[in-house]
Design a protein around this motif. Structure first.
Motif, mmCIF file in Angstrom:
data_model
loop_
_atom_site.group_PDB
_atom_site.id
_atom_site.type_symbol
_atom_site.label_atom_id
_atom_site.label_comp_id
_atom_site.label_asym_id
_atom_site.label_seq_id
_atom_site.Cartn_x
_atom_site.Cartn_y
_atom_site.Cartn_z
ATOM 1 N N TYR A 76 0.815 -1.212 0.000
ATOM 2 C CA TYR A 76 0.000 0.000 0.000
ATOM 3 C C TYR A 76 0.846 1.259 0.000
ATOM 4 O O TYR A 76 0.306 2.365 -0.107
ATOM 5 C CB TYR A 76 -0.927 0.007 1.229
ATOM 6 N N LEU A 77 2.170 1.107 0.131
ATOM 7 C CA LEU A 77 3.044 2.269 0.129
ATOM 8 C C LEU A 77 3.288 2.746 -1.299
ATOM 9 O O LEU A 77 3.290 1.937 -2.240
ATOM 10 C CB LEU A 77 4.374 1.935 0.799
ATOM 11 N N ASN A 78 3.486 4.045 -1.401
ATOM 12 C CA ASN A 78 3.845 4.547 -2.735
ATOM 13 C C ASN A 78 5.308 4.231 -3.017
ATOM 14 O O ASN A 78 6.060 3.866 -2.099
ATOM 15 C CB ASN A 78 3.544 6.046 -2.850
ATOM 16 N N PRO A 79 5.762 4.362 -4.266
ATOM 17 C CA PRO A 79 7.145 3.965 -4.604
ATOM 18 C C PRO A 79 8.214 4.647 -3.771
ATOM 19 O O PRO A 79 9.197 4.014 -3.380
ATOM 20 C CB PRO A 79 7.251 4.327 -6.082
ATOM 21 N N SER A 80 8.045 5.920 -3.498
ATOM 22 C CA SER A 80 9.080 6.611 -2.722
ATOM 23 C C SER A 80 9.147 6.082 -1.300
ATOM 24 O O SER A 80 10.230 5.921 -0.725
ATOM 25 C CB SER A 80 8.803 8.116 -2.713
ATOM 26 N N SER A 81 8.015 5.789 -0.696
ATOM 27 C CA SER A 81 8.008 5.235 0.658
ATOM 28 C C SER A 81 8.587 3.820 0.665
ATOM 29 O O SER A 81 9.304 3.432 1.607
ATOM 30 C CB SER A 81 6.576 5.227 1.205
ATOM 31 N N LYS A 82 8.248 3.058 -0.344
ATOM 32 C CA LYS A 82 8.839 1.713 -0.461
ATOM 33 C C LYS A 82 10.364 1.783 -0.497
ATOM 34 O O LYS A 82 11.058 1.050 0.198
ATOM 35 C CB LYS A 82 8.337 1.020 -1.731
ATOM 36 N N PHE A 83 10.841 2.687 -1.321
ATOM 37 C CA PHE A 83 12.294 2.805 -1.463
ATOM 38 C C PHE A 83 12.927 3.251 -0.146
ATOM 39 O O PHE A 83 13.962 2.720 0.274
ATOM 40 C CB PHE A 83 12.624 3.790 -2.584
ATOM 41 N N ASN A 84 12.322 4.246 0.551
ATOM 42 C CA ASN A 84 12.895 4.749 1.801
ATOM 43 C C ASN A 84 12.950 3.652 2.856
ATOM 44 O O ASN A 84 13.955 3.503 3.563
ATOM 45 C CB ASN A 84 12.070 5.919 2.320
ATOM 46 N N LEU A 85 11.875 2.873 2.978
ATOM 47 C CA LEU A 85 11.846 1.820 3.981
ATOM 48 C C LEU A 85 12.868 0.720 3.664
ATOM 49 O O LEU A 85 13.645 0.305 4.532
ATOM 50 C CB LEU A 85 10.447 1.237 4.067
ATOM 51 N N ALA A 86 12.840 0.236 2.429
ATOM 52 C CA ALA A 86 13.768 -0.843 2.056
ATOM 53 C C ALA A 86 15.214 -0.386 2.130
ATOM 54 O O ALA A 86 16.088 -1.126 2.594
ATOM 55 C CB ALA A 86 13.435 -1.354 0.653
#
Length: 1106
Positions: A76-86
């Motif tokens: 459910y995260l947007n791409p930028s949030s996905k990248f920041n978390l990973a």
């Protein structure tokens, strides 16, 4: 201190764990219910905490719950949030790994000091927890995103709209995942005993990582990424080898092998890499043992699994041949199994092992030869599969260029055996295989479902076996047409073979047969080189291989066999006998018509050198009765067009073969004289221009009895010969060769050739200038009324050729007459002595003979003959007398024509004919030669045509032999031809000078450095120059020893010559000096002649005397 983290069965199990013994998610939140902006703030907060605090802060309950919730709702995260978390999780893990090494400076976890220091133990426990948590969350993110790759998980409408808005900031997961997998692989390679203790590492941790890695191996798209594939291989290899999990990994690997064919080569790569990296083959050995324990009947039921396992074994044998060779015994039960796919794979394994053994003992000549012989035995026993047939052929073809004669012999014998026992059919023409293969591929594409992959076909190419071979043989037999490829393609039919699998197997066999045919065809150039080998076994076995290639219709074998024919002149009897036996085997048949056709075809396709060898062979076979009278009759039928379908070229070839048999059977042409004249100079000669030339050769070679018969029979032979010379019915390209033989024939069979030739020259001149017979011929140099521009250049060239060739034949005719006189005189003297010895001499007769001997009357007879000879030769041209005969007038005209450079520049072909005529006349008469030497050297230096310069260079060699004193002042100019810009001129110059010097017709003067410079020339010229100096070194006490100082001095004056070339020349020449005394004396000569010479003296061998 936080609770220890334990790997759950799945992500949601972390919420259900309420035991209180392990770290779990106590306060998770639902990501799907939050707004997009709120999610971004939460991700930023988590990223800040993980970055700002210690790397093991992730074990704190509040941080752990937030990370868990975000990972659970990662989709459910947007791409930028996905990248920041990973990226935050990955970065923290990458920082954690070096910190583990820093723990080594503290007390090890198992030491007493670690127990007495609670702070160190807690720190180690926190690092261990953090390692597990980061690994778990990263693998969970990766597996979840891989499962959703290309199919985004459904979410709220708001989430979907958010993803649309952020499409420009999309996450490139393919590029990022390799970094995560590589990091986890690195985490396994550090010293984990610092975290888990000296005992075994946590099995749950290793099992989780191993399970995730094998799950990723099921993704074909991921395996295409080289970095991901290598990192996964490192994970599996490290867990199985370093942490002794080979048994557990083996079960997962076998599951992959049976279910996922695309993973086979990558699994083999990982297993081999583990063995190479850690020097421990336990994983590979375990897999091989488990495969060996399988019931062979199981593989019969599971065809796909059997094929995949077989491919794995072959790949592993290729990558780790030593390990496979030590453990191949575990696979013995499957050699007799019912699954042919496993059996084929095991044969492939053995082939790989043999191939790698070849590479390991590359320098062992006896071993290489033995292995090639063993392969030959396997081929004879039909123990080599079709897939390996190509590999063996390539190995054998490569060994043809081995430096050892023993290895080359074994390679040739192996190729002979492979051709004789090949499974592809009785003919191996590339065109036939290409045509039928194309047809079956089209049929296969029609029958094959659209979704079928190409992997099955590729596997069949490697593991195809006998059934396909049988079909390939029957199909190749249907393509035995000798027409062109287009006709083959049009006439090729595709018989119905069977179902889809059978056609696939057949296509694989045809592809293998095509590869084999191309492999053998590619060796033809090497076989031609082996025919010139100094090793007798090379030549003999190459001839046997070429015979086999001819039998199977290998492309190019016919041309190679033609190059074999000149070896009949070899001084080695075994080679000449091998050529003769090969010739009989290939071309001589029981059917006379077939033999005649073979000989005619061979004669038509042979070069001039090959024709000489063919003549020697035909003559030998006729004398020994190998060529029967029936074959001779069949040849006459070919020549006389009595055989259906014969063309004019075949008629010419038949007459050429009949001429070759004349030496052993002189009367062979006597019964067909009228046919030779009628056909050789009739309408067929216009269709085949070279037929007239061949007819002239046949008439010239007639026996004296047949020549006399021809003169008395009333056969009109001289009119056709005159028509050939004066007429214009032959094309320019064939006229000169025919005219050459026609004039020779006239001087051979005409009772008064000088009279007939003179009339022929007059008619040629008359037709040239269009003057009647009673008109004065305007060819005198003083007659300025002749306008040469109105004369056709081609017609004038022919006229000049006739004039010069008649003059040259006149010289030969005079010499033959003188020889007859000398033979008659010798015979008369011999018979007289015999009669006197038998009857005895009276005293008066004896005294008279003694007086005649003392007065030299017998010697005066020889002087009279010599005077007659000299006078007759002088009268041919008579350029020094006041009265000029026919040739004399023509000689003056030719000389002035050759000096008219302005005119000849417009007609280069005319200049070539004029210079050729001039050179012939110069060879005949010394006065004419002396008067035109300046002209000849001017032309040979300045003529724009390299053909003219090349012809004149050859003529200079004949002039040196004929008049050495006249040419002696021009020696420097002759050597100058070695500097000509044309390769052909320099080559002819090297040939001419080599002949003159080696036969002592020209002294080696101060210009020999020009010949030495040709060592650094084009390859052909360089080889000729090296051969010259090699032969020169054999004469006397090695003349090169005396020439070297002068050559060195002159080479040093060559400003345009590179230093490397000069050193190479001197190195070659110095190597020709073999005597130590000469070498020592040469050093002294050079030291005395050149003070301070450094470069060249280093090339001389150092000689140490005891």
């Amino acid at each position: 201190m936080a609770l220890p983290f334990a790997f759950p069965a799945d992500l949601h199990s972390l919420e259900s764990d309420s035991s209180g013994h392990h770290l779990s998610a106590s306060s998770p939140f639902d990501v799907s219910s939050l707004r997009h902006s709120d999610l971004e703030e939460i991700v930023k907060g988590v990223a800040f905490d993980l970055s700002d605090k210690e790397v093991f802060c992730v074990e704190e309950q509040q941080v752990f719950d937030r990370v868990y919730s975000l990972v659970k709702g990662f989709s459910y995260l947007n791409p930028s949030s996905k990248f920041n978390l990973a990226e935050t999780l990955r970065s923290n893990l990458s920082v954690l790994l070096p910190n583990v090494d820093s723990l080594s400076r503290a007390a090890p976890p198992s030491s007493p000091s670690s127990r007495s220091c609670p702070g160190v133990a807690d720190r180690i426990s926190s690092h261990r927890n953090a390692l597990k948590i980061y690994t778990f969350f990263l693998f969970t993110i990766m597996l979840g995103d891989e499962s959703r790759h290309g199919n985004p998980a459904g979410g709220s409408k708001f989430g979907a709209q958010s993803r649309k808005k952020n499409h420009l900031n999309s996450w490139n997961w393919e590029a990022y995942r390799s970094r995560i997998i590589n990091l986890i692989a690195n985490s396994l390679e550090i010293n984990l005993s610092l975290l888990f203790g000296s005992n075994e590492i946590d099995d749950n941790y290793l099992s989780f990582v191993s399970k995730c890695a094998f799950t990723l191996y099921e993704n074909q798209t991921l395996l295409r990424d080289v970095d991901c594939r290598e990192s996964l291989g490192r994970i599996i290899g490290t867990i199985a080898t370093k942490y002794h999990q080979a048994t557990q990994a083996c079960a997962s690997i076998l599951h992959l092998l049976h279910k996922f064919d695309f993973a086979v080569p990558h699994i083999a790569e990982a297993v081999a890499a583990a063995e190479n990296k850690y020097g421990d083959g336990s994983l590979a050995v375990t897999i091989i043992r488990e495969i060996g324990r399988f019931d062979p009947k199981d593989y019969l039921r599971d065809g796909v699994g059997a094929e995949n396992v077989g491919r794995f074994l072959v790949e592993l044998a290729d990558r780790s041949p030593k390990l496979m060779s030590r453990n191949v015994g575990f696979l013995v039960p499957h050699f007799g199994g019912e699954s042919y796919k496993i059996r084929n794979a095991l044969v492939g394994v053995l082939g790989r092992l043999v191939t790698h053994a070849n590479k390991e003992v590359e320098g062992d000549v006896s071993s290489k030869s033995l292995r090639l012989r063993l392969w030959a035995e396997l081929c004879e026993e039909h123990a080599v599969s079709i897939g390996w047939w190509i590999e063996v052929a390539l190995v054998a073809a490569g060994r043809l260029e081995d430096k050892s004669a023993m290895v080359r012999k074994s390679a040739l014998n192996l190729l002979i055996s492979m051709l004789q026992h090949n499974p592809f059919g009785p003919q191996l023409r590339v065109a036939a295989f290409e045509v039928i293969l194309k047809k079956y591929k089209e049929k296969l594409s029609e029958m094959e479902p659209s979704a079928a992959s190409e992997d099955d076909t590729e596997a069949e190419v490697v593991h195809g076996q006998a059934p396909a071979a049988e079909h390939a043989e029957s199909i190749s037999d249907s393509c035995l047409s000798h027409g062109d490829e287009q006709r083959e393609e049009e006439g090729a039919t595709v018989p119905d073979i069977g179902n889809l699998e059978q056609i696939r197997a057949l296509v694989a066999s045809l592809e293998a047969g095509l590869c084999f045919a191309k492999c053998i065809t590619s060796t033809m150039e090497t076989l031609v080189q082996l025919l010139a080998s100094s090793s007798v076994t090379d030549v003999e076995n190459t001839i046997l291989l070429l015979m086999r290639c001819k039998q199977f219709q290998i492309d190019g074998s016919e041309a190679c066999l033609c190059k074999m024919l000149p070896l009949v002149f070899s001084q080695n009897k075994s080679i000449s006998e091998a050529v003769r036996n090969a010739f009989i085997t290939i071309y001589i048949r029981k059917n006379p018509e077939e033999t005649a056709k073979n000989l005619v075809t061979l004669a038509l396709d042979s070069s001039i050198g090959d024709l000489a060898a063919l003549e020697c062979l035909v003559d030998s076979l006729v004398s020994k009765g190998e060529i029967s009278t029936g074959t001779i009759s069949a040849l006459w039928d070919f020549f006389s067009f009595n055989t259906s379908g014969v063309i004019a070229a075949q008629s010419r070839g038949a007459l050429s073969v009949l001429c070759m048999a004349l030496k052993s059977s002189p009367s062979i042409l006597g019964s067909q004289l009228q046919d030779i004249v009628d056909i050789g100079f009739g309408r067929w000669a216009k269709e085949e221009p070279l037929l007239a030339r061949t007819a002239c050769i046949a008439l010239d070679r007639l026996s004296e009895e047949d020549k006399q018969k021809l003169r008395c029979s009333g056969i009109r032979v001289f009119s056709p010969l005159q028509s050939l010379l004066i007429g214009s019915w032959l094309p320019e390209s064939a006229w000169y060769a025919a005219a050459d033989k026609a004039i020779n024939t006239i001087y051979s069979i005409h009772p008064t050739p000088e009279i007939f030739a003179a009339e022929m020259v007059k008619k040629s001149i008359s037709s040239l200038f269009s003057y009647g017979e009673n008109d004065e011929m305007p060819i005198d140099a003083d007659n300025e009324g002749v306008n040469l521009s109105t004369v056709p250049a081609s017609k004038l060239s022919r006229c000049l050729f006739i004039i010069s060739h008649v003059a040259f034949n006149r010289l030969v005719y005079i010499e033959s007459c003188i020889c007859k006189l000398q033979k008659q005189k010798t015979k008369k003297d011999k018979s007289k002595l015999e009669s006197e010895a038998a009857g005895g001499l009276s005293t008066a007769a004896s005294e008279e003979q003694n007086i005649n001997t003392e007065l030299g009357r017998s010697a005066s007879e020889d002087a009279v003959i010599d005077a007659l000879s000299e006078r007759a030769e002088k009268e041919i041209v008579s350029s020094g007398s006041n009265e000029k005969n026919l040739i004399g007038h023509c000689a003056t005209f030719i000389s002035k024509l050759c000096r008219n450079f302005n005119l000849l520049q417009k007609f280069p072909d005319l200049q070539a004919s004029a210079m050729l005529a001039l050179c012939r006349l110069m060879i005949i008469d010394s006065d004419f030669c002396e008067a035109n030497l300046q002209l000849l050297f001017t032309v040979v230096e300045n003529a724009p045509s390299e053909t003219i310069r090349s012809n004149c260079t050859l003529a200079l060699g004949d002039l040196v032999v004929r008049f050495p004193n006249l040419l002696e002042p021009w020696t420097e100019n002759i050597y100058a031809r070695l500097r000509d810009p044309s390769i052909s001129v320099r080559k002819n110059a090297v040939l001419v000078l080599s002949r003159l010097i080696l036969n002592d017709m020209m002294k080696v003067k101060g210009y020999i450095n020009e010949m030495a410079m040709r060592i650094e020339d084009e390859e052909r010229i360089s080889n000729l120059a090296k051969l010259f100096f090699h032969e020169l070194s054999k004469k006397g006490s090695n003349p090169i020893y005396n020439l070297l100082p002068d050559i060195l001095g002159r080479l040093s004056d060559q400003k345009n010559m590179k230093k490397e070339s000069s050193r190479s020349i001197m190195q070659f020449l110095i190597n020709s000096i073999k005597k130590d005394k000469q070498m020592e004396a040469l050093v002294e000569k050079l030291c005395n002649r050149f003070s301070g010479v450094t470069g060249m003296l280093s090339l001389l061998l150092y000689i140490e005397y005891i």
